[in-house]
Motif scaffolding. Sequence first.
Motif, PDB file in Angstrom:
ATOM      1  N   PHE A  10       0.889  -1.156   0.000  1.00  0.00           N
ATOM      2  CA  PHE A  10       0.000   0.000   0.000  1.00  0.00           C
ATOM      3  C   PHE A  10       0.928   1.206   0.000  1.00  0.00           C
ATOM      4  CE2 PHE A  10      -4.407  -1.523   1.520  1.00  0.00           C
ATOM      5  CZ  PHE A  10      -4.263  -2.733   0.858  1.00  0.00           C
ATOM      6  N   LYS A  11       1.109   1.786  -1.155  1.00  0.00           N
ATOM      7  CA  LYS A  11       2.173   2.777  -1.371  1.00  0.00           C
ATOM      8  C   LYS A  11       2.244   3.847  -0.290  1.00  0.00           C
ATOM      9  CE  LYS A  11       3.665   3.451  -5.628  1.00  0.00           C
ATOM     10  NZ  LYS A  11       3.457   3.793  -7.015  1.00  0.00           N
ATOM     11  N   GLU A  12       3.451   4.050   0.209  1.00  0.00           N
ATOM     12  CA  GLU A  12       3.763   5.048   1.250  1.00  0.00           C
ATOM     13  C   GLU A  12       3.110   4.744   2.592  1.00  0.00           C
ATOM     14  OE1 GLU A  12       3.067   8.962  -0.370  1.00  0.00           O
ATOM     15  OE2 GLU A  12       4.388   8.564  -2.058  1.00  0.00           O
ATOM     16  N   SER A  13       2.501   3.544   2.719  1.00  0.00           N
ATOM     17  CA  SER A  13       1.895   3.168   3.999  1.00  0.00           C
ATOM     18  C   SER A  13       2.491   1.877   4.547  1.00  0.00           C
ATOM     19  CB  SER A  13       0.384   2.984   3.836  1.00  0.00           C
ATOM     20  OG  SER A  13      -0.205   4.146   3.324  1.00  0.00           O
ATOM     21  N   MET A  14       2.420   0.793   3.733  1.00  0.00           N
ATOM     22  CA  MET A  14       2.882  -0.522   4.201  1.00  0.00           C
ATOM     23  C   MET A  14       3.486  -1.301   3.048  1.00  0.00           C
ATOM     24  SD  MET A  14      -0.390  -1.919   6.397  1.00  0.00           S
ATOM     25  CE  MET A  14      -1.650  -1.593   5.167  1.00  0.00           C
ATOM     26  N   THR A  15       4.491  -2.114   3.355  1.00  0.00           N
ATOM     27  CA  THR A  15       4.970  -3.080   2.369  1.00  0.00           C
ATOM     28  C   THR A  15       3.906  -4.180   2.262  1.00  0.00           C
ATOM     29  OG1 THR A  15       6.061  -4.520   3.975  1.00  0.00           O
ATOM     30  CG2 THR A  15       7.383  -2.699   3.073  1.00  0.00           C
ATOM     31  N   CYS A  20       0.055  -8.088   4.858  1.00  0.00           N
ATOM     32  CA  CYS A  20      -0.337  -9.462   5.228  1.00  0.00           C
ATOM     33  C   CYS A  20      -0.504  -9.596   6.742  1.00  0.00           C
ATOM     34  CB  CYS A  20       0.731 -10.469   4.773  1.00  0.00           C
ATOM     35  SG  CYS A  20       0.819 -10.717   2.995  1.00  0.00           S
ATOM     36  N   ILE A  21       0.470  -9.060   7.484  1.00  0.00           N
ATOM     37  CA  ILE A  21       0.456  -9.169   8.950  1.00  0.00           C
ATOM     38  C   ILE A  21      -0.771  -8.459   9.525  1.00  0.00           C
ATOM     39  CG2 ILE A  21       1.690  -8.451  11.066  1.00  0.00           C
ATOM     40  CD1 ILE A  21       4.338  -8.872   9.342  1.00  0.00           C
ATOM     41  N   ALA A  22      -1.074  -7.265   8.977  1.00  0.00           N
ATOM     42  CA  ALA A  22      -2.222  -6.479   9.461  1.00  0.00           C
ATOM     43  C   ALA A  22      -3.550  -7.196   9.172  1.00  0.00           C
ATOM     44  CB  ALA A  22      -2.222  -5.098   8.802  1.00  0.00           C
ATOM     45  N   ILE A  23      -3.666  -7.801   7.973  1.00  0.00           N
ATOM     46  CA  ILE A  23      -4.901  -8.502   7.614  1.00  0.00           C
ATOM     47  C   ILE A  23      -5.105  -9.727   8.522  1.00  0.00           C
ATOM     48  CG2 ILE A  23      -6.124  -9.786   5.794  1.00  0.00           C
ATOM     49  CD1 ILE A  23      -4.610  -7.997   3.738  1.00  0.00           C
ATOM     50  N   GLU A  24      -4.016 -10.462   8.762  1.00  0.00           N
ATOM     51  CA  GLU A  24      -4.126 -11.649   9.622  1.00  0.00           C
ATOM     52  C   GLU A  24      -4.581 -11.253  11.029  1.00  0.00           C
ATOM     53  OE1 GLU A  24      -1.723 -15.542  11.295  1.00  0.00           O
ATOM     54  OE2 GLU A  24      -0.647 -14.152  10.004  1.00  0.00           O
ATOM     55  N   LYS A  25      -4.020 -10.180  11.538  1.00  0.00           N
ATOM     56  CA  LYS A  25      -4.365  -9.700  12.880  1.00  0.00           C
ATOM     57  C   LYS A  25      -5.872  -9.418  12.977  1.00  0.00           C
ATOM     58  CE  LYS A  25      -2.204  -6.305  15.927  1.00  0.00           C
ATOM     59  NZ  LYS A  25      -1.325  -5.125  15.930  1.00  0.00           N
ATOM     60  N   GLY A  26      -6.399  -8.778  11.928  1.00  0.00           N
ATOM     61  CA  GLY A  26      -7.833  -8.461  11.908  1.00  0.00           C
ATOM     62  C   GLY A  26      -8.698  -9.711  11.897  1.00  0.00           C
ATOM     63  N   GLY A 293      -2.745  -0.111  -2.969  1.00  0.00           N
ATOM     64  CA  GLY A 293      -2.993   1.228  -2.439  1.00  0.00           C
ATOM     65  C   GLY A 293      -4.289   1.838  -2.929  1.00  0.00           C
ATOM     66  N   SER A 294      -4.582   1.613  -4.208  1.00  0.00           N
ATOM     67  CA  SER A 294      -5.828   2.133  -4.770  1.00  0.00           C
ATOM     68  C   SER A 294      -6.290   1.213  -5.886  1.00  0.00           C
ATOM     69  CB  SER A 294      -5.585   3.549  -5.330  1.00  0.00           C
ATOM     70  OG  SER A 294      -6.675   3.944  -6.124  1.00  0.00           O
ATOM     71  N   ILE A 295      -7.525   0.743  -5.794  1.00  0.00           N
ATOM     72  CA  ILE A 295      -8.087  -0.053  -6.883  1.00  0.00           C
ATOM     73  C   ILE A 295      -8.865   0.913  -7.772  1.00  0.00           C
ATOM     74  CG2 ILE A 295      -9.774  -1.837  -7.475  1.00  0.00           C
ATOM     75  CD1 ILE A 295      -8.718  -3.470  -5.175  1.00  0.00           C
ATOM     76  N   ASP A 296      -8.445   0.999  -9.043  1.00  0.00           N
ATOM     77  CA  ASP A 296      -9.038   1.996  -9.936  1.00  0.00           C
ATOM     78  C   ASP A 296      -9.057   1.462 -11.369  1.00  0.00           C
ATOM     79  OD1 ASP A 296      -6.390   2.229 -10.855  1.00  0.00           O
ATOM     80  OD2 ASP A 296      -5.967   3.893  -9.504  1.00  0.00           O
ATOM     81  N   GLY A 297      -9.199   2.349 -12.325  1.00  0.00           N
ATOM     82  CA  GLY A 297      -9.298   1.960 -13.732  1.00  0.00           C
ATOM     83  C   GLY A 297      -8.091   1.204 -14.252  1.00  0.00           C
ATOM     84  N   GLN A 298      -6.929   1.419 -13.620  1.00  0.00           N
ATOM     85  CA  GLN A 298      -5.705   0.744 -14.088  1.00  0.00           C
ATOM     86  C   GLN A 298      -5.610  -0.707 -13.627  1.00  0.00           C
ATOM     87  OE1 GLN A 298      -1.976   2.878 -13.428  1.00  0.00           O
ATOM     88  NE2 GLN A 298      -3.132   4.759 -13.157  1.00  0.00           N
TER      89      GLN A 298
END
Length: 319
Positions: A10-15, A20-26, A293-298
């Motif tokens: 997630f650009k400029e936020s997380m590798t 992966c670690i954050a999603i597992e925690k949730g 980071g962003s799901i968009d037209g690209q």
Amino acid sequence: MKIVLAPDSFKESMTAKETCIAIEKGFKKVISNLECIHVPMADGGEGTTQSLVDATNGKFYTVEVMGPLGEKRDARFGILGDGKTAILEMAAASGLELVPKEKRDATITTTYGTGELIKAALSKNVETILIGIGGSATNDGGAGMVQALGGKLLDKDGNEIGFGGGELSKLDRIDISNLDNRLKDVKIIVACDVQNPLTGPTGASHIFGKQKGANEEQRELLDKNLKHYAKIIRRDIGKDVENIPGAGAAGGLGAGLMAFLSAELKKGVDIVVEYSKLEEKLQGADLIITGEGSIDGQTRFGKTPYGVAKTAQKYNIPV
């Protein structure tokens, strides 16, 4: 329950690994008996080296190389967990982000440092080198890279031409008799998602030159120089790379890699799916989570979530 976590960074936020670690925690807050398989992903762009080294438990190495403007700087490359595959990004040595806006000049920037990174990877006795070529500051057709690897680009007096796309008009002869011998035994795979040819209105100079600091007059000159370069490559190397889709990627580095290193260009996300062993890891999964980071037209043009979804579709696993 088995869940495969296969996000991009997630650009400029997380590798991707941190994601992966954050999603597992949730998930583990609500489902206790859960198996989470982490597969950090990328699409061949920025962060691909990090993701694949993380996904395979590989290792990073840092070397001193020449930056785009001839300055010394540190750049890193990775060796994947198999010990036989190196991965590097040209942006680490020759990237646009390394050049301050006011100093951007596509006629003088060089890919020499990318060649030095390839050389450093060769010293690890690898069988394959994966190269991401997004985000370049250069428009030299990979000329600097070839010079760093022992190729000679000579003018009519037999002297080496200088660095940058502006110097290619002086090129009279290419001599690759001293090109690094180890390249013969190594497979080069390039992550390339652009289809641009080397020259012409949709080529490297006209499409990408402006963001690298080239005005209209310079873009004309650079395009003319790359045409000349392609002509000398045809004559001296016997390869015609001028109009191959992807030849214009990274200021023509795509063309240079194909001409001099017999590189194969592939979609970035396909390379990551293969080398992260995603298909193997999602066998028996109940669910796959991906993201960027962003799901968009690209996204549907080969970004990570699309590549993951296409892979999962083969096995009917919800994403």
